[in-house]
Design an enzyme around this catalytic site. Structure first.
Site, mmCIF file in Angstrom:
data_model
loop_
_atom_site.group_PDB
_atom_site.id
_atom_site.type_symbol
_atom_site.label_atom_id
_atom_site.label_comp_id
_atom_site.label_asym_id
_atom_site.label_seq_id
_atom_site.Cartn_x
_atom_site.Cartn_y
_atom_site.Cartn_z
ATOM 1 N N CYS A 1 1.065 -1.153 0.261
ATOM 2 C CA CYS A 1 0.649 -0.066 -0.171
ATOM 3 C C CYS A 1 0.606 1.289 0.057
ATOM 4 O O CYS A 1 1.928 1.809 0.451
ATOM 5 C CB CYS A 1 -0.750 -0.152 1.639
ATOM 6 S SG CYS A 1 -1.876 -1.565 1.529
ATOM 7 N N ARG B 1 1.166 1.238 -6.082
ATOM 8 C CA ARG B 1 1.626 0.488 -4.907
ATOM 9 C C ARG B 1 -0.085 -0.314 -4.445
ATOM 10 O O ARG B 1 0.013 -1.265 -3.961
ATOM 11 C CB ARG B 1 2.535 0.890 -3.744
ATOM 12 C CG ARG B 1 3.408 1.890 -3.791
ATOM 13 C CD ARG B 1 3.586 2.127 -2.867
ATOM 14 N NE ARG B 1 4.267 1.728 -1.693
ATOM 15 C CZ ARG B 1 5.610 0.760 -0.998
ATOM 16 N NH1 ARG B 1 6.141 1.270 -1.567
ATOM 17 N NH2 ARG B 1 5.137 -0.071 -0.068
ATOM 18 N N TRP C 1 -3.554 -1.516 -1.241
ATOM 19 C CA TRP C 1 -3.865 -3.209 -1.971
ATOM 20 C C TRP C 1 -4.201 -3.895 -1.102
ATOM 21 O O TRP C 1 -3.709 -4.217 -0.038
ATOM 22 C CB TRP C 1 -2.022 -3.576 -2.557
ATOM 23 C CG TRP C 1 -2.067 -4.050 -3.505
ATOM 24 C CD1 TRP C 1 -1.191 -5.524 -2.760
ATOM 25 C CD2 TRP C 1 -1.632 -5.010 -4.662
ATOM 26 N NE1 TRP C 1 -1.414 -6.247 -3.554
ATOM 27 C CE2 TRP C 1 -1.456 -5.291 -5.058
ATOM 28 C CE3 TRP C 1 -2.639 -4.169 -6.110
ATOM 29 C CZ2 TRP C 1 -1.460 -5.690 -6.613
ATOM 30 C CZ3 TRP C 1 -2.111 -3.677 -6.937
ATOM 31 C CH2 TRP C 1 -1.354 -5.630 -7.160
ATOM 32 N N ASN D 1 0.673 0.067 6.128
ATOM 33 C CA ASN D 1 0.736 -0.980 5.873
ATOM 34 C C ASN D 1 1.927 -1.627 6.117
ATOM 35 O O ASN D 1 2.595 -1.925 6.692
ATOM 36 C CB ASN D 1 2.502 0.332 4.229
ATOM 37 C CG ASN D 1 2.822 -0.525 3.865
ATOM 38 O OD1 ASN D 1 2.007 -2.191 2.804
ATOM 39 N ND2 ASN D 1 3.969 -0.669 2.909
ATOM 40 N N GLY D 2 1.493 -2.842 5.493
ATOM 41 C CA GLY D 2 2.213 -4.565 6.117
ATOM 42 C C GLY D 2 1.088 -5.196 6.418
ATOM 43 O O GLY D 2 0.011 -4.986 6.177
ATOM 44 N N GLU E 1 11.067 -21.079 -18.139
ATOM 45 C CA GLU E 1 10.920 -19.292 -18.233
ATOM 46 C C GLU E 1 12.107 -18.856 -18.605
ATOM 47 O O GLU E 1 12.374 -17.702 -18.778
ATOM 48 C CB GLU E 1 10.075 -19.394 -17.079
ATOM 49 C CG GLU E 1 10.473 -17.995 -15.435
ATOM 50 C CD GLU E 1 9.101 -16.982 -16.643
ATOM 51 O OE1 GLU E 1 8.567 -17.962 -17.289
ATOM 52 O OE2 GLU E 1 9.576 -15.680 -15.913
ATOM 53 N N LYS F 1 12.609 -15.466 -21.104
ATOM 54 C CA LYS F 1 13.081 -13.849 -20.503
ATOM 55 C C LYS F 1 13.780 -13.528 -20.474
ATOM 56 O O LYS F 1 14.246 -12.334 -21.623
ATOM 57 C CB LYS F 1 13.768 -14.468 -18.955
ATOM 58 C CG LYS F 1 12.442 -13.777 -18.017
ATOM 59 C CD LYS F 1 11.417 -13.128 -17.114
ATOM 60 C CE LYS F 1 10.662 -12.793 -17.883
ATOM 61 N NZ LYS F 1 9.422 -13.805 -17.911
ATOM 62 N N GLU G 1 12.137 -12.651 -24.193
ATOM 63 C CA GLU G 1 12.023 -11.003 -24.454
ATOM 64 C C GLU G 1 12.576 -9.991 -24.518
ATOM 65 O O GLU G 1 11.660 -9.380 -25.710
ATOM 66 C CB GLU G 1 11.029 -11.395 -22.881
ATOM 67 C CG GLU G 1 9.189 -11.840 -23.257
ATOM 68 C CD GLU G 1 8.616 -11.713 -21.862
ATOM 69 O OE1 GLU G 1 9.265 -12.441 -20.831
ATOM 70 O OE2 GLU G 1 7.800 -10.771 -21.817
ATOM 71 N N HIS H 1 17.003 -37.006 -28.075
ATOM 72 C CA HIS H 1 15.625 -37.117 -28.897
ATOM 73 C C HIS H 1 15.511 -35.720 -30.482
ATOM 74 O O HIS H 1 14.577 -35.797 -30.675
ATOM 75 C CB HIS H 1 14.997 -36.918 -28.532
ATOM 76 C CG HIS H 1 14.880 -37.976 -27.388
ATOM 77 N ND1 HIS H 1 14.879 -39.273 -28.054
ATOM 78 C CD2 HIS H 1 14.459 -38.452 -26.105
ATOM 79 C CE1 HIS H 1 14.877 -40.056 -26.756
ATOM 80 N NE2 HIS H 1 14.656 -39.415 -25.002
ATOM 81 N N LYS I 1 1.912 -5.402 -21.436
ATOM 82 C CA LYS I 1 2.183 -5.966 -20.059
ATOM 83 C C LYS I 1 0.219 -7.080 -19.563
ATOM 84 O O LYS I 1 0.590 -7.390 -19.022
ATOM 85 C CB LYS I 1 2.555 -4.920 -18.764
ATOM 86 C CG LYS I 1 2.081 -4.914 -17.522
ATOM 87 C CD LYS I 1 3.287 -5.709 -17.050
ATOM 88 C CE LYS I 1 3.672 -6.877 -15.988
ATOM 89 N NZ LYS I 1 4.802 -7.475 -16.039
HETATM 90 C C1 F6R Z 1 6.348 -12.422 -19.388
HETATM 91 C C2 F6R Z 1 4.733 -12.264 -19.306
HETATM 92 C C3 F6R Z 1 4.346 -13.220 -20.085
HETATM 93 C C4 F6R Z 1 3.028 -13.009 -18.937
HETATM 94 C C5 F6R Z 1 1.407 -13.522 -19.806
HETATM 95 C C6 F6R Z 1 0.016 -13.904 -18.681
HETATM 96 O O1 F6R Z 1 7.271 -11.873 -18.901
HETATM 97 O O2 F6R Z 1 4.861 -11.120 -18.666
HETATM 98 O O3 F6R Z 1 4.246 -14.485 -20.755
HETATM 99 O O4 F6R Z 1 3.014 -13.674 -17.958
HETATM 100 O O5 F6R Z 1 1.288 -12.680 -20.826
HETATM 101 O O6 F6R Z 1 0.190 -12.768 -18.061
HETATM 102 P P1 F6R Z 1 -0.972 -13.091 -16.776
HETATM 103 O O7 F6R Z 1 -0.052 -13.879 -16.334
HETATM 104 O O8 F6R Z 1 -0.812 -11.822 -16.774
HETATM 105 O O9 F6R Z 1 -2.068 -13.818 -17.367
#
Ligand code: F6R
Length: 602
Positions: free
Chosen positions: A2, A27, A75, A99-100, A478, A482, A485, A501, A597
């Site tokens: 928060c 936040r 939050w 906050n906490g 993963e 990363k 991307e 394989h 995002k």
């Molecule tokens: C990778 C990334 C994306 C999300 C995907 C799902 O770094 O951020 O692969 O993981 O678009 O998004 P959420 O988790 O918001 O459903």
């Protein structure tokens, strides 16, 4: 997470609070509120949703002239995002923002209720203001009552309290959650980070854990467990953009460093002495459930895969994982003894949301693991567990993945206990490892500079293979995601036993293999797979607690006894590698090309 702002002085307080909260909205933004005492009278306003709603509500209110004031953007952790649960919380003559998480709030609340105190909200925070007023009713000394209150709190807090009992004073305390004090002449500011007070205050003091005190007449009195203490301020930064990133170059970098802290938030109140507790869940949700299906996209899908290993191995419950965009159109056969879990950072991913709606139409019970309260996926699910990672700004997800994985690990232990598939001894071992996770996530200067140095060797080549086995296969996926991307280099995650394989045909010195070689899980097997690649001249970056002589590059990790600790430590290594490669290539780390995002289209 928060955000908190406070101010004592003669300026227009409403504007200072609202502008400050605007800076902290990242936040949390499910509700906001302010409380002001001027002319010895309390005024307060709260609104759910974004800060704009509070601005609209307060547009006719003016607060110039001397006064004290506190504000909060929330939050939700305890209790839904309603106006009653929004801060500031009020007693009879005082207000508090916090906050906490107060871990022992239930115990305090019960005691206060026995004294006849009436609670309005479902929050842990409200106990602070009632406890303060309870002590004040006994001793009529505001600071003494505040210190006694702080003494009773267990857990994490940054808190500000104002009261008609001392209308010219702000009481403050910090333990585990951030708070600072800003100074400009006789004007005194409080905030969760620099940004709300940049351009207003000139000097700053960053409070340490365990410190508390009060501000009055242009002065701050500071205390800790040893009594009153002196402190010195330093000049406040003037660059707001830099301050939002807390001095880090990128939000992604800040979020990688934050993981240790947010992981503690994810665990607070849930990892107990001898078991896991989720206040969001009860045994009813699991009645008749003999199977789990998890649906997600991207990084969230990778945490789901990790969870499926844990759920089957530890909780002994069958678990299948599906990519949401595939699930939607495969005409899946769904059974009503299946608990349908969706995982999403944003809670708005279109494919995941639609998959959830499909499962609900088929009559399945649903649970979401999500970072955004009140998001579409949370609202659509029967139950939701919030990951408490705080807002993630970097497009490449880091702390969301870490906290999702932690929630799945906790959920595994919760179900295992419920279904009696785990012994108390094994559970104790898991809980102990869990408590060490924040440490395993700490980024040391040594590690970061090693990866900065190594990154210059990985800017070319015809591709990366991240390889691992078991739990480390999803981590390999993963790690590869990363890197691709934010570096725009081709990278794949692969189960290491599967290389022979087919993909091993690609091996030559220009094929970079990032080998995840944990000591506590199938070490010898992975080692043989990596040896096969090395024999074909692939360039190997090995990540392991165990020195590996065939490695061209080697990052030595510390933890070697529990797979999940190794998992989290290696996760940080792969994140830093991706970050530093991207930086060297001159890419936009936080907003890589072609990505968004929140993916709200199918
Ligand atoms: C990778 C990334 C994306 C999300 C995907 C799902 O770094 O951020 O692969 O993981 O678009 O998004 P959420 O988790 O918001 O459903």
């Amino acid at each position: 997470m928060c955000g908190i702002v406070g101010y004592i002085g003669n300026e227009e307080k409403k504007e200072i609070l609202l502008d400050g909260l605007q800076e902290l909205e990242y936040r949390g933004y499910d509700s906001a509120g302010i409380a002001i005492i001027e002319n010895e009278k309390l005024n307060y306003f709260k609104a759910i949703g974004k800060l704009q709603n509070l601005r609209d509500k307060t547009k006719d209110y003016q607060s110039s002239g001397f006064g004290v004031s506190i504000g909060h953007t929330r939050w939700a952790t305890h209790g839904k995002p309603t106006e009653l649960n929004a801060h500031p919380h009020l007693g009879k003559f005082s207000f508090v923002v916090h906050n906490g998480i107060i871990e022992n709030y239930q115990e305090l609340k019960t005691q206060l209720q026995e004294e006849g105190v009436h609670f309005l909200s479902q929050t842990d925070t409200e106990t602070i203001v009632h406890l303060f007023e309870y002590y004040y009713s006994q001793n009529s000394d505001s600071f003494n009552s505040f210190s006694k209150t702080i003494d009773r709190l267990h857990g994490a807090y940054a808190t500000l309290l104002i009261s008609e009992s001392s209308p010219d004073t702000i009481f403050f305390a910090k333990n585990g959650s951030p708070m600072l004090i800003g100074f400009d002449g006789d004007d005194i500011y409080f905030a969760s980070s620099d940004t709300p007070i940049i351009g207003r205050a000139t000097e700053v003091y960053y409070l340490e854990d365990g410190e508390y005190g009060y501000a009055k007449n242009g002065e701050v009195k500071l205390f800790d467990k040893n009594g009153e203490k002196s402190f010195s301020t330093k000049p406040l930064a003037t660059d707001k953009a830099m301050a939002q990133k807390d001095g880090y170059r990128f939000f992604m970098e800040k979020e990688i460093y934050e993981q240790s802290l947010v992981m503690s938030d994810t665990m607070i109140g849930r990892v107990l002495e001898d078991r896991i507790d989720f206040e969001e869940l009860d045994s009813e949700l699991f009645e008749g459930v003999t199977n789990i299906k998890i649906c997600a996209c991207g990084t969230s899908y990778h945490s789901a895969l990790t969870g499926s290993y844990l759920l089957e191995r530890v909780a002994k419950i069958p678990c299948q994982v599906e990519i949401a965009s595939e699930f939607r159109y495969k005409e899946p056969l769904l059974r009503d003894d299946t608990l349908f879990i969706t995982i999403s950072q944003s809670g708005e991913t279109a494919d995941t949301l639609e998959a959830l709606k499909m499962a609900k139409r088929e009559g399945l019970k649903s649970l979401s693991i999500c970072n955004v309260d009140n998001s579409s996926i949370v609202r659509e699910s029967d139950r939701a567990i919030l990951t408490r990672a705080g807002i993630e700004k970097g497009v490449a997800s880091t702390k969301a993945f870490a906290t999702q994985t932690m929630v799945l690990w906790m959920l595994t232990l919760y179900i295992a206990k419920l279904q009696k598939t785990i012994s108390q001894d094994r559970l104790d071992i898991e809980l102990d490892a869990m408590r060490h996770t924040p440490k395993a996530l700490l980024v040391t200067d040594k590690l970061h500079s090693k990866l900065t140095r190594l990154s210059k060797r990985y800017l070319h080549g015809h591709g990366f293979f991240f390889i691992g086995r078991d739990l480390f296969f999803p981590l390999a996926l993963e790690g590869a995601l990363k890197l691709k991307e934010i570096s725009y280099l081709h990278a794949e995650g692969y189960p290491s036993g599967e290389m022979k394989h087919g993909p091993i045909a690609l091996a030559d010195s220009e094929l970079f293999t990032i080998a995840l070689m944990p000591k506590s899980l199938h070490y010898e097997k992975i080692k043989s797979n990596v040896e096969e690649l090395s024999a074909r001249d692939a360039t190997i970056l090995a990540i392991s607690p165990e020195p590996f002589e065939l490695a061209d590059d080697f990052v030595q990790t510390i933890y070697d006894t529990h797979p999940m600790l190794e998992f989290f430590e290696m996760m940080v290594v792969t994140q830093l590698l991706a970050l530093e490669v991207s930086v060297r290539l001159g890419n936009d780390v936080d907003m890589p090309r072609n990505l968004a995002k929140s993916v709200t289209v199918e």
